[in-house]
Design a protein around this motif. Structure first.
Motif, PDB file in Angstrom:
ATOM      1  N   UNK A 114       0.815  -1.223   0.000  1.00  0.00           N
ATOM      2  CA  UNK A 114       0.000   0.000   0.000  1.00  0.00           C
ATOM      3  C   UNK A 114       0.846   1.270   0.000  1.00  0.00           C
ATOM      4  N   UNK A 115       2.020   1.233   0.624  1.00  0.00           N
ATOM      5  CA  UNK A 115       2.920   2.386   0.655  1.00  0.00           C
ATOM      6  C   UNK A 115       4.328   1.911   0.276  1.00  0.00           C
ATOM      7  N   UNK A 116       4.559   1.608  -1.016  1.00  0.00           N
ATOM      8  CA  UNK A 116       5.838   1.027  -1.428  1.00  0.00           C
ATOM      9  C   UNK A 116       6.990   2.016  -1.287  1.00  0.00           C
ATOM     10  N   UNK A 117       8.161   1.481  -0.989  1.00  0.00           N
ATOM     11  CA  UNK A 117       9.356   2.315  -0.918  1.00  0.00           C
ATOM     12  C   UNK A 117       9.604   3.011  -2.244  1.00  0.00           C
ATOM     13  N   UNK A 118       9.449   2.289  -3.336  1.00  0.00           N
ATOM     14  CA  UNK A 118       9.574   2.821  -4.692  1.00  0.00           C
ATOM     15  C   UNK A 118       8.301   2.457  -5.440  1.00  0.00           C
ATOM     16  N   UNK A 119       7.589   3.454  -5.930  1.00  0.00           N
ATOM     17  CA  UNK A 119       6.298   3.226  -6.571  1.00  0.00           C
ATOM     18  C   UNK A 119       6.509   2.891  -8.049  1.00  0.00           C
ATOM     19  N   UNK A 120       6.442   1.611  -8.387  1.00  0.00           N
ATOM     20  CA  UNK A 120       6.656   1.182  -9.764  1.00  0.00           C
ATOM     21  C   UNK A 120       5.497   1.560 -10.681  1.00  0.00           C
ATOM     22  N   UNK A 121       4.380   1.965 -10.111  1.00  0.00           N
ATOM     23  CA  UNK A 121       3.234   2.328 -10.947  1.00  0.00           C
ATOM     24  C   UNK A 121       3.472   3.621 -11.722  1.00  0.00           C
ATOM     25  N   UNK A 122       4.496   4.369 -11.352  1.00  0.00           N
ATOM     26  CA  UNK A 122       4.836   5.557 -12.140  1.00  0.00           C
ATOM     27  C   UNK A 122       5.284   5.164 -13.546  1.00  0.00           C
ATOM     28  N   UNK A 123       5.693   3.908 -13.727  1.00  0.00           N
ATOM     29  CA  UNK A 123       6.111   3.440 -15.052  1.00  0.00           C
ATOM     30  C   UNK A 123       4.938   3.299 -16.016  1.00  0.00           C
ATOM     31  N   UNK A 124       3.715   3.471 -15.507  1.00  0.00           N
ATOM     32  CA  UNK A 124       2.556   3.452 -16.393  1.00  0.00           C
ATOM     33  C   UNK A 124       2.571   4.637 -17.356  1.00  0.00           C
ATOM     34  N   UNK A 125       3.255   5.718 -16.996  1.00  0.00           N
ATOM     35  CA  UNK A 125       3.391   6.882 -17.870  1.00  0.00           C
ATOM     36  C   UNK A 125       4.450   6.555 -18.920  1.00  0.00           C
ATOM     37  N   UNK A 126       4.049   6.501 -20.184  1.00  0.00           N
ATOM     38  CA  UNK A 126       4.931   6.002 -21.247  1.00  0.00           C
ATOM     39  C   UNK A 126       6.223   6.812 -21.371  1.00  0.00           C
ATOM     40  N   UNK A 127       6.112   8.133 -21.300  1.00  0.00           N
ATOM     41  CA  UNK A 127       7.306   8.963 -21.453  1.00  0.00           C
ATOM     42  C   UNK A 127       8.274   8.756 -20.287  1.00  0.00           C
TER      43      UNK A 127
END
Length: 474
Positions: free
Chosen positions: A252-265
């Motif tokens: 729920x509160x990851x050290x590094x949020x990998x979901x930011x990689x959803x932004x293609x650029x």
């Protein structure tokens, strides 16, 4: 337009970045002299470099959480002070064990300085001003690996190895005074009412994986390392990082949020930018070896020609923002990464008979290509990331950048060893190595081709038809 405080903050972060990158590369030049002074071997002195790089890789992921928990201003000031004091202590270290321990402290300071400082820049900069701000921040990372061998050689020849650490003291004092004055206590400078809990499982898995991968890079670069040990450490690294990725996507509160990689650029800036960073740090390692071991040049002549990489970086820098605004990120990244691939592969065809002017021109062109490319990646990374995700994106970007830069020498060594296996003559080994490094840029070229034509346009300022006032892309 950026105001004076924004420019000053960007230049402050640039100075911190220069100190961090310089310290990661300058020590290798003085290994023989340091070994003699400390009563050990040059191979053992490699621990001084590795301890610093491992600490950076391990602690950078924590920078985002620390900035939220304690406030960016407090963390930045503490980091600069720790780095400066540890640098002074390194110069006074009486033996190798003490020096390695102090390098860990120095790495802890360095791991906090740049990511937290860059977060301050991002939080206070409009999207359309990102190209100019990131141009300030990026160039020291390009200059340091090139300047470090020459600077280290001059300091150890005309002074002593202690000065490689002492030069950080005046720079650190200036940086601390500037940060104290420039960085205010606003929303980014003070701790929020409630920080998320620290992801301890993420810390354990990420730190283990990043430390093991960086250590594996050190083992690859060491001639005496056994392949079974290297393979075992590498396996631990990939297992820990795979487990970390699985955990970070579920926490729920990851050290590094990998979901930011959803932004293609942003995803392309991390993947393609990492490949470019590895090539950028590998080339200044291989070129002096080629010039000295194969061409028979002196260290001074070799260092002077390699400095043309720096000339290319600086020469193109004033035009980078104009080029991004004029051509857009997709076209400029395609051109920059392709030019980097061509110039790096072109080094494979250099010989002792090649005119020095031609060699210098090729190196200069490569310096310009890498400068434009990295500025483009660094700017595009945050162009389409919402402000609520800036901290997460900055942490992931900084981690990937440091890891790829730290692995650059290992990649160069692997390419050279492949070349030695395929070619009998020393020159042939370097030819293969440079061709392989050029090929490593090709996935970045393909990634840039796949970008949407409007990728990163939120960070561009485009002049309207007919000479009207500039129109800011959104």
């Amino acid at each position: 337009m950026m105001d004076s405080r924004q420019r000053a903050t960007a230049l402050l972060v640039a100075g911190c970045f220069f100190m961090e990158m310089l310290d990661g590369t300058i020590v290798a030049t003085a290994a023989p002299r340091m070994a003699a002074a400390l009563g050990t071997t040059p191979a053992a002195v490699g621990l001084v470099v590795t301890a610093y790089l491992v600490t950076l890789a391990v602690l950078i992921p924590l920078s985002g959480w620390l900035a939220v928990r304690f406030g960016a201003r407090r963390v930045l000031l503490t980091a600069i002070a720790l780095f400066t004091l540890a640098s002074a202590a390194c110069a006074a270290a009486p033996d190798l064990g003490t020096l390695v321990a102090l390098r860990v402290l120095q790495g802890a300071g360095g791991a906090m300085m740049v990511p937290v400082g860059r977060l301050l820049v991002l939080a206070r900069t409009e999207k359309s001003d990102l190209p100019r701000a990131m141009a300030y921040v990026v160039w020291p990372g390009l200059v340091a690996p090139v300047a470090a061998p020459l600077a280290g050689g001059l300091l150890t020849t005309y002074a002593s190895w202690h000065w490689m650490f002492l030069i950080n003291v005046p720079m650190g004092l200036v940086a601390f005074a500037a940060a104290w004055r420039i960085v205010g206590s606003g929303p980014q400078g003070s701790a929020p009412p409630l920080a998320p809990p620290l992801d301890l499982v993420g810390v354990l898995l990420c730190c283990t994986g990043l430390a093991a991968l960086t250590w594996a890079g050190h083992l690859v670069a060491e001639d005496g390392s056994g392949w079974p040990v290297t393979a075992a450490v590498t396996a631990v690294a990939f297992a820990a990082l795979a487990a970390a990725g699985r955990h970070l996507l579920r926490a729920p509160h990851p050290l590094v949020n990998l979901r930011t990689l959803e932004v293609a650029s942003f995803r392309e800036s991390v993947t393609g930018g990492s490949l470019v960073w590895m090539v950028i740090t590998a080339v200044p390692f291989l070129l002096p070896l080629l010039f000295q071991e194969v061409f028979g040049w002196s260290a001074v002549a070799s260092g002077a020609v390699v400095l043309f990489v720096f000339v290319g970086n600086i020469a193109v820098k004033p035009a980078t923002t104009f080029l991004l605004n004029r051509f857009g990120f997709r076209r400029l990244l395609i051109a920059a990464t392709a030019a980097l691939a061509v110039t790096v592969a072109g080094c494979a065809f250099l010989t002792a008979a090649t005119p020095v002017a031609v060699t210098a021109a090729l190196v200069l062109a490569g310096g310009a290509a890498r400068s434009v490319g990295l500025t483009g990646y660094s700017t595009m990374a945050f162009s389409e990331v919402g402000r609520e995700r800036l901290r997460d994106a900055n942490t992931l970007s900084a981690t990937a950048q440091q890891l790829s830069a730290g692995l650059g020498v290992a990649v160069a060594v692997i390419a050279l060893r492949i070349g030695q296996a395929l070619a009998s003559a020393p020159g042939g080994a370097y030819q293969v190595a440079f061709l392989l490094l050029g090929a490593l840029c090709l996935p970045a070229v393909l990634g840039a081709v796949r970008l949407h034509p409007t990728a990163g346009d939120a960070a561009r300022t485009v002049r309207a038809p007919g000479g009207a006032a500039p129109a800011r892309q959104r």
